[in-house]
Design a protein around this motif. Structure first.
Motif, PDB file in Angstrom:
ATOM      1  N   VAL A 167      49.807  43.669  32.218  1.00 17.18           N
ATOM      2  CA  VAL A 167      48.861  43.401  31.116  1.00 17.18           C
ATOM      3  C   VAL A 167      49.054  42.025  30.494  1.00 17.18           C
ATOM      4  N   ASN A 168      50.036  41.285  30.984  1.00 18.74           N
ATOM      5  CA  ASN A 168      50.329  39.999  30.357  1.00 18.74           C
ATOM      6  C   ASN A 168      50.688  38.952  31.419  1.00 18.74           C
ATOM      7  N   PRO A 169      49.763  38.051  31.744  1.00 20.64           N
ATOM      8  CA  PRO A 169      50.046  37.074  32.801  1.00 20.64           C
ATOM      9  C   PRO A 169      51.261  36.195  32.513  1.00 20.64           C
ATOM     10  N   GLU A 170      51.562  36.000  31.233  1.00 23.69           N
ATOM     11  CA  GLU A 170      52.737  35.185  30.875  1.00 23.69           C
ATOM     12  C   GLU A 170      54.035  35.882  31.285  1.00 23.69           C
ATOM     13  N   ALA A 171      53.992  37.239  31.308  1.00 22.21           N
ATOM     14  CA  ALA A 171      55.174  37.988  31.737  1.00 22.21           C
ATOM     15  C   ALA A 171      55.306  37.947  33.264  1.00 22.21           C
ATOM     16  N   LEU A 172      54.174  37.751  33.936  1.00 21.49           N
ATOM     17  CA  LEU A 172      54.180  37.696  35.408  1.00 21.49           C
ATOM     18  C   LEU A 172      54.593  36.298  35.875  1.00 21.49           C
ATOM     19  N   VAL A 173      54.002  35.299  35.246  1.00 23.72           N
ATOM     20  CA  VAL A 173      54.324  33.906  35.590  1.00 23.72           C
ATOM     21  C   VAL A 173      54.574  33.154  34.274  1.00 23.72           C
ATOM     22  N   PRO A 174      55.845  32.970  33.908  1.00 22.10           N
ATOM     23  CA  PRO A 174      56.141  32.276  32.649  1.00 22.10           C
ATOM     24  C   PRO A 174      55.458  30.907  32.609  1.00 22.10           C
ATOM     25  N   GLY A 175      54.844  30.606  31.481  1.00 19.56           N
ATOM     26  CA  GLY A 175      54.153  29.323  31.335  1.00 19.56           C
ATOM     27  C   GLY A 175      52.680  29.395  31.685  1.00 19.56           C
ATOM     28  N   CYS A 176      52.202  30.571  32.140  1.00 20.52           N
ATOM     29  CA  CYS A 176      50.794  30.701  32.534  1.00 20.52           C
ATOM     30  C   CYS A 176      49.868  30.500  31.328  1.00 20.52           C
ATOM     31  N   LYS A 177      48.876  29.649  31.507  1.00 25.67           N
ATOM     32  CA  LYS A 177      47.939  29.376  30.395  1.00 25.67           C
ATOM     33  C   LYS A 177      46.500  29.782  30.740  1.00 25.67           C
ATOM     34  N   SER A 178      46.187  29.773  32.039  1.00 31.62           N
ATOM     35  CA  SER A 178      44.798  30.044  32.439  1.00 31.62           C
ATOM     36  C   SER A 178      44.780  30.943  33.667  1.00 31.62           C
ATOM     37  N   VAL A 179      43.750  31.788  33.725  1.00 29.62           N
ATOM     38  CA  VAL A 179      43.605  32.701  34.869  1.00 29.62           C
ATOM     39  C   VAL A 179      42.329  32.307  35.605  1.00 29.62           C
ATOM     40  N   LEU A 180      42.507  31.770  36.803  1.00 23.43           N
ATOM     41  CA  LEU A 180      41.360  31.366  37.629  1.00 23.43           C
ATOM     42  C   LEU A 180      41.033  32.535  38.556  1.00 23.43           C
ATOM     43  N   VAL A 181      39.801  33.031  38.436  1.00 19.60           N
ATOM     44  CA  VAL A 181      39.391  34.217  39.210  1.00 19.60           C
ATOM     45  C   VAL A 181      38.283  33.810  40.170  1.00 19.60           C
ATOM     46  N   CYS A 182      38.421  34.210  41.431  1.00 21.07           N
ATOM     47  CA  CYS A 182      37.441  33.829  42.463  1.00 21.07           C
ATOM     48  C   CYS A 182      36.942  35.097  43.163  1.00 21.07           C
ATOM     49  N   LEU A 183      35.660  35.101  43.476  1.00 22.72           N
ATOM     50  CA  LEU A 183      35.085  36.245  44.195  1.00 22.72           C
ATOM     51  C   LEU A 183      34.587  35.818  45.565  1.00 22.72           C
ATOM     52  N   ILE A 184      34.707  36.749  46.510  1.00 20.63           N
ATOM     53  CA  ILE A 184      34.132  36.506  47.829  1.00 20.63           C
ATOM     54  C   ILE A 184      33.499  37.821  48.304  1.00 20.63           C
ATOM     55  N   SER A 185      32.247  37.728  48.707  1.00 20.96           N
ATOM     56  CA  SER A 185      31.519  38.938  49.101  1.00 20.96           C
ATOM     57  C   SER A 185      31.938  39.399  50.502  1.00 20.96           C
ATOM     58  N   TYR A 186      32.087  40.733  50.648  1.00 19.19           N
ATOM     59  CA  TYR A 186      32.329  41.282  51.993  1.00 19.19           C
ATOM     60  C   TYR A 186      31.273  42.326  52.337  1.00 19.19           C
ATOM     61  N   HIS A 187      30.159  42.284  51.626  1.00 13.61           N
ATOM     62  CA  HIS A 187      29.080  43.266  51.844  1.00 13.61           C
ATOM     63  C   HIS A 187      28.518  43.091  53.260  1.00 13.61           C
ATOM     64  N   LYS A 188      28.435  44.190  53.991  1.00 15.14           N
ATOM     65  CA  LYS A 188      28.032  44.101  55.403  1.00 15.14           C
ATOM     66  C   LYS A 188      26.695  44.795  55.637  1.00 15.14           C
ATOM     67  N   ALA A 189      25.965  44.263  56.582  1.00 10.43           N
ATOM     68  CA  ALA A 189      24.753  44.963  57.020  1.00 10.43           C
ATOM     69  C   ALA A 189      25.216  45.931  58.101  1.00 10.43           C
ATOM     70  N   LEU A 190      25.456  47.186  57.736  1.00 10.02           N
ATOM     71  CA  LEU A 190      26.083  48.139  58.662  1.00 10.02           C
ATOM     72  C   LEU A 190      25.085  49.108  59.255  1.00 10.02           C
ATOM     73  N   HIS A 191      25.253  49.368  60.543  1.00  9.42           N
ATOM     74  CA  HIS A 191      24.492  50.436  61.186  1.00  9.42           C
ATOM     75  C   HIS A 191      25.536  51.347  61.816  1.00  9.42           C
ATOM     76  N   ARG A 192      25.906  52.374  61.072  1.00  9.48           N
ATOM     77  CA  ARG A 192      26.997  53.240  61.530  1.00  9.48           C
ATOM     78  C   ARG A 192      26.474  54.288  62.505  1.00  9.48           C
ATOM     79  N   ALA A 193      27.291  54.602  63.503  1.00 11.66           N
ATOM     80  CA  ALA A 193      26.941  55.722  64.387  1.00 11.66           C
ATOM     81  C   ALA A 193      27.019  57.006  63.567  1.00 11.66           C
TER      82      ALA A 193
END
Ligand code: SF4
Ligand code: SF4
Length: 296
Positions: free
Chosen positions: A57-83
């Motif tokens: 719950v606290n990024p500073e406890a995970l990485v001392p000195g942390c000031k900013s949280v950079l969050v990135c998204l990447i889509s993995y949505h697939k056009a699926l045709h399942r058997a």
């Protein structure tokens, strides 16, 4: 000081679909909800959830000195045709390449771009500081705080453009940015209840969410024998569950991923129930590459 617009350009250049930056802080409210969830035992046999609570719950406890949280998204949505009779594998397990590797590689590239521009002090040299499902950190909450979407009734992050079939990568930075992304405040669900109606086990009806009833948990995390009441729900399931995501209007209208490594592994997709039955458990786990690294 980092410039938000420049950092976001670097995230795009590293192959992420979108990104945002939130100011690091302790997530007091989430800490209370997490404690309540654990006290109720809704985490089941995911004992790792009870460890490192403060880091979670606290990024500073995970990485001392942390000031900013950079969050990135990447889509993995697939056009699926399942058997029709193919055993179910969730979309995240069907990618050509293990998504942990894909996201980590791009985060490393992003880190290189940032340190080339701003110097090595921007990231911790002593602590692991980039993550994708690999650290005790509340990824969906940080994505919401970084302006990337809302947490829906299906408990997933929903991005208005890419939906919820997105992987979240996080880079903890030891510098502030000139400004931060605005947190995402809109309620994307409104009066929709599609996911609650569609969930086959009622897991979404518990508040807080009861992971012990969720097919993803039952097929991926659970270590003990399966309770009789869930046997029917997981009858033809090999890995995970996408029901509450598949019915979500934001996924129905989302574009399939443009990232080749995250498109469907056609070999896996084409395998029938008979094909799977010919395999040993070890061979199955190897094919489901996400689990392969945990196989003894
Ligand atoms: S993943 Fe499946 S079982 Fe779990 S909450 Fe969603 S619909 Fe229900
Ligand atoms: S299905 Fe409807 S209620 Fe569920 S997460 Fe999507 S928008 Fe929200």
């Amino acid at each position: 000081m980092l410039q938000l617009s420049r950092v976001l350009d670097m995230a795009a250049a590293s192959g992420f679909d979108c990104a945002g930056v939130a100011k690091a802080k302790r997530l007091d409210h989430d800490a209370l909800i997490l404690q309540q969830w654990l006290q109720l035992g809704h985490h089941g046999s995911m004992d790792y959830m009870t460890r490192d609570i403060e880091k979670r719950v606290n990024p500073e406890a995970l990485v001392p000195g942390c000031k900013s949280v950079l969050v990135c998204l990447i889509s993995y949505h697939k056009a699926l045709h399942r058997a029709a009779d193919a055993p179910f594998i969730s979309e995240s397990g069907l990618s050509k390449t293990d998504y942990h590797l894909v996201v980590k590689e791009r985060l490393q590239q992003l880190e290189q771009l940032i340190t080339a521009q701003y110097g090595n002090n921007v990231v911790s040299t002593t602590h692991q500081h980039l993550f994708c499902d690999s650290a005790p950190i509340l990824e969906r909450r940080w994505a919401q705080l970084a302006g990337l979407g809302a947490i829906g009734k299906n408990r997933q992050l929903i991005n208005p453009v890419f939906g919820s079939f997105v992987h979240i990568g996080i880079l903890l930075l030891n510098e502030e940015t000139d400004k931060y992304s605005s947190p995402f405040e809109e309620d994307l669900c409104s009066d929709c209840r599609q996911c609650l109606k569609a969930c086959p086990t009622g897991a979404l009806r518990s508040d807080p969410f009861d992971a012990r009833k969720c097919i993803s948990y039952l097929t991926i995390e659970r270590k003990e024998q399966l309770p009789e009441i869930y046997k029917k729900a997981v009858e033809n399931v090999l890995y995970g569950c996408d029901t509450c995501a598949t019915v979500c209007p934001y996924n129905i209208h989302a574009m399939p991923t443009t990232h080749t490594q995250l498109t469907a592994n056609e070999t896996l997709l084409r395998m029938t129930a008979d094909d799977w039955q010919q395999l040993s458990r070890r061979q199955k786990l190897k094919l489901l590459h996400r689990l392969a690294k945990d196989t003894p």
